[in-house]
Design a protein around this motif. Sequence first.
Motif, PDB file in Angstrom:
ATOM      1  N   ASP A 166       0.575  -1.073   0.035  1.00  0.00           N
ATOM      2  CA  ASP A 166       0.120   0.076  -0.036  1.00  0.00           C
ATOM      3  C   ASP A 166       0.687   1.384   0.029  1.00  0.00           C
ATOM      4  O   ASP A 166       1.969   1.327   0.592  1.00  0.00           O
ATOM      5  CB  ASP A 166      -0.937   0.204   1.190  1.00  0.00           C
ATOM      6  CG  ASP A 166      -2.138  -0.635   1.020  1.00  0.00           C
ATOM      7  OD1 ASP A 166      -2.263  -1.481   0.001  1.00  0.00           O
ATOM      8  OD2 ASP A 166      -3.043  -0.862   1.839  1.00  0.00           O
ATOM      9  N   TYR A 167       0.371   2.222  -0.586  1.00  0.00           N
ATOM     10  CA  TYR A 167       1.079   3.692  -1.039  1.00  0.00           C
ATOM     11  C   TYR A 167       0.377   4.869  -1.102  1.00  0.00           C
ATOM     12  O   TYR A 167      -0.573   4.799  -1.674  1.00  0.00           O
ATOM     13  CB  TYR A 167       1.960   3.437  -2.122  1.00  0.00           C
ATOM     14  CG  TYR A 167       2.241   4.836  -2.601  1.00  0.00           C
ATOM     15  CD1 TYR A 167       3.104   5.940  -1.966  1.00  0.00           C
ATOM     16  CD2 TYR A 167       2.009   5.298  -4.056  1.00  0.00           C
ATOM     17  CE1 TYR A 167       3.270   7.010  -2.463  1.00  0.00           C
ATOM     18  CE2 TYR A 167       2.270   6.302  -4.694  1.00  0.00           C
ATOM     19  CZ  TYR A 167       2.971   7.540  -3.915  1.00  0.00           C
ATOM     20  OH  TYR A 167       3.070   8.518  -4.540  1.00  0.00           O
ATOM     21  N   THR A 168       0.452   5.714   0.214  1.00  0.00           N
ATOM     22  CA  THR A 168      -0.711   6.801   0.179  1.00  0.00           C
ATOM     23  C   THR A 168       0.584   7.783   0.104  1.00  0.00           C
ATOM     24  O   THR A 168       1.375   8.159   0.710  1.00  0.00           O
ATOM     25  CB  THR A 168      -1.092   6.910   1.562  1.00  0.00           C
ATOM     26  OG1 THR A 168      -1.972   5.797   1.795  1.00  0.00           O
ATOM     27  CG2 THR A 168      -1.921   8.194   1.828  1.00  0.00           C
ATOM     28  N   PHE A 169       0.134   8.824  -0.702  1.00  0.00           N
ATOM     29  CA  PHE A 169       0.965   9.928  -1.097  1.00  0.00           C
ATOM     30  C   PHE A 169       0.275  11.201  -0.509  1.00  0.00           C
ATOM     31  O   PHE A 169      -0.849  11.458  -0.487  1.00  0.00           O
ATOM     32  CB  PHE A 169       0.964  10.053  -2.716  1.00  0.00           C
ATOM     33  CG  PHE A 169       1.667  11.567  -3.163  1.00  0.00           C
ATOM     34  CD1 PHE A 169       2.976  11.805  -3.044  1.00  0.00           C
ATOM     35  CD2 PHE A 169       0.735  12.695  -3.581  1.00  0.00           C
ATOM     36  CE1 PHE A 169       3.532  13.032  -3.151  1.00  0.00           C
ATOM     37  CE2 PHE A 169       1.304  13.722  -3.989  1.00  0.00           C
ATOM     38  CZ  PHE A 169       2.614  14.006  -3.657  1.00  0.00           C
ATOM     39  N   GLY A 170       1.231  11.974  -0.034  1.00  0.00           N
ATOM     40  CA  GLY A 170       0.810  13.251   0.543  1.00  0.00           C
ATOM     41  C   GLY A 170       1.718  14.466  -0.062  1.00  0.00           C
ATOM     42  O   GLY A 170       2.891  14.166   0.159  1.00  0.00           O
ATOM     43  N   GLN A 171       1.375  15.689  -0.353  1.00  0.00           N
ATOM     44  CA  GLN A 171       1.979  16.952  -0.755  1.00  0.00           C
ATOM     45  C   GLN A 171       1.927  17.686   0.430  1.00  0.00           C
ATOM     46  O   GLN A 171       1.014  18.093   0.973  1.00  0.00           O
ATOM     47  CB  GLN A 171       1.121  17.400  -1.994  1.00  0.00           C
ATOM     48  CG  GLN A 171       2.138  18.573  -2.316  1.00  0.00           C
ATOM     49  CD  GLN A 171       3.454  18.441  -3.173  1.00  0.00           C
ATOM     50  OE1 GLN A 171       3.522  17.546  -3.748  1.00  0.00           O
ATOM     51  NE2 GLN A 171       4.412  19.308  -2.826  1.00  0.00           N
ATOM     52  N   ILE A 172       3.058  17.991   1.064  1.00  0.00           N
ATOM     53  CA  ILE A 172       3.115  18.784   2.259  1.00  0.00           C
ATOM     54  C   ILE A 172       3.379  20.165   1.716  1.00  0.00           C
ATOM     55  O   ILE A 172       4.234  20.574   1.296  1.00  0.00           O
ATOM     56  CB  ILE A 172       3.988  18.323   2.938  1.00  0.00           C
ATOM     57  CG1 ILE A 172       4.458  16.973   3.494  1.00  0.00           C
ATOM     58  CG2 ILE A 172       4.150  19.156   4.578  1.00  0.00           C
ATOM     59  CD1 ILE A 172       3.163  16.191   4.064  1.00  0.00           C
ATOM     60  N   SER A 173       2.340  21.046   2.383  1.00  0.00           N
ATOM     61  CA  SER A 173       2.377  22.435   2.124  1.00  0.00           C
ATOM     62  C   SER A 173       3.343  23.202   2.854  1.00  0.00           C
ATOM     63  O   SER A 173       3.773  22.943   3.890  1.00  0.00           O
ATOM     64  CB  SER A 173       1.089  23.445   2.274  1.00  0.00           C
ATOM     65  OG  SER A 173       1.246  24.714   2.086  1.00  0.00           O
ATOM     66  N   THR A 174       4.302  24.087   2.166  1.00  0.00           N
ATOM     67  CA  THR A 174       5.027  24.876   2.927  1.00  0.00           C
ATOM     68  C   THR A 174       4.699  26.050   3.525  1.00  0.00           C
ATOM     69  O   THR A 174       5.171  26.724   4.502  1.00  0.00           O
ATOM     70  CB  THR A 174       6.337  25.296   1.940  1.00  0.00           C
ATOM     71  OG1 THR A 174       5.781  25.933   0.954  1.00  0.00           O
ATOM     72  CG2 THR A 174       6.891  24.009   1.642  1.00  0.00           C
TER      73      THR A 174
END
Length: 386
Positions: A78-86
Motif C-alpha cells: 500500500d502507498y499513500t501519497f501526500g503533498q506537504i504545504s510549505t
Amino acid sequence: MHSEMEMLRCAIVRGGTSKGIFIMANELPDDPVQRDKVLLAIFGSPDIRQIDGLGGADILTSKLAIIAPSSRTDADVDYTFGQISTTEAFVDYGGNCGNISSAVGCFAIDMGLVKPVEPLTRVRIHMTNTNRILTAEIPVKNGKAAVEGDCAIDGVPGTGAKITLDWSDAVGGITGSLLPTGSAKDTVSAGGKDYTVSVVDAGNIVIFINAGEFGLTGTETPAAIEADNALMQLIEEIRGKVCQQLGLVKNWQDAASQTPYQPFFAMVSPPSDHSCFNGVKVRQADVDIVSRLLFMLHMHKAYPITGTVATGAAARIPGTVVNELLAETVRQNVLLRIGHPSGVIPVEAAASVQNDQVTIERIGVYRTARMIMEGHVYVRKSVFGK
C-alpha cells in the motif's frame, strides 16, 4: 534533549525528479488529525524554508510516501501519497505523485516487504489515494533494488537503473472517467474572456490549454511564468472554475486552499528549438509537443509523471487540445516525447477508439530512483499531545 522527543524511523528517497520522506504507516498515529500534525512537524511545515524539519523547501521535495503491507489481495504494498504545504498546515492527499511512486517498489524491496527476484521484480502498488494499481518493474541485484544503470532522465544528474511503470489502471482514478466533463474540449470563462481547455483524468486530473491563448510561446521558463502575477491569477481562476465544475469545491475561489495539488494545469505548444533554464538544449526534431505545468500554485521545474501519464492519454483522445497540436504521424505513434523546462520526457501511450469511446490500453513511463538516507527523525512529544 531526547527525553522531550519521539524518534520515528523514516527514509529520504529520490523518485524521478522528486524527493520525499518515506515512512511506514505503523510509525504514525492512527488518528488522521494527529497523524498530519506529526507529518507537518517531520517536514518542518508550515514554513517556506522548512528549516526545523526534513522538507527541502521546494514543492518537488516536500513530498510524502506512507507505506504499509498491502490491504488488497491483488497488490504487494500500500502507498499513500501526500503533498506537504510549505505555507499552510495542510497535507494534500488529493492525488498521486508519479515520481515518488517510482521509488515505492524499490523501497518495498529494500525494506523486505516484497521478495526480491533477479534480475527484475514486479511490484504491484496499491495507490490508496485513488484505489488503483500501479505496476512497477524494478531491476534487482544482490537482493536489493539496483541503483546503477544507463537510464538517464532529464532533471536528474547522471544515470541509474531503469524502472518501468505501467499506469494503465490509473485512468479515471480521481473522477471515475477519462474525460471528467464528458467532452474532449470545454470552454471556461475567466478574466472576461473565454478559454478552450481539455480536462483529462489519468494518473491525476490535468487541465490542458494551448499556451498561445495566453500569448505565450510555450517555451518560457518556470521563473518567467511565475513572475507574471496577472497570468498566475488567471490560471488559478481557470483551474478553480474547473474544480467547481467537477465538484471538487463549492466555490472556485476555494480551490487554492482546498485542493492546491490537483488538478494540474498544463500549457502546451507545438515542438520548437529552445533552451531550458538548466542549460539543456531541446531540438524541435526531438520532441512531439512542449508543455509547462503548474501544480501546488507553482510551476514545475521538470514534468510530473502523473502529468506525463495524462498528457500521453490526452494525445490519444481525438479532439483534445493536446491531440490537435500533434502532427498526424505522431497521433499514430505509441511513443510521445514531451518537452519540459528541464529537457524531454517520453511516454508510451496506446489507445483504441470504438463508437467514439476511447480506451487507454497502455501508458508506460521510465524513471530512476534510489534511497538517499535511512534513519530516525526526532519529533517533539508535545506534537503528540504528550
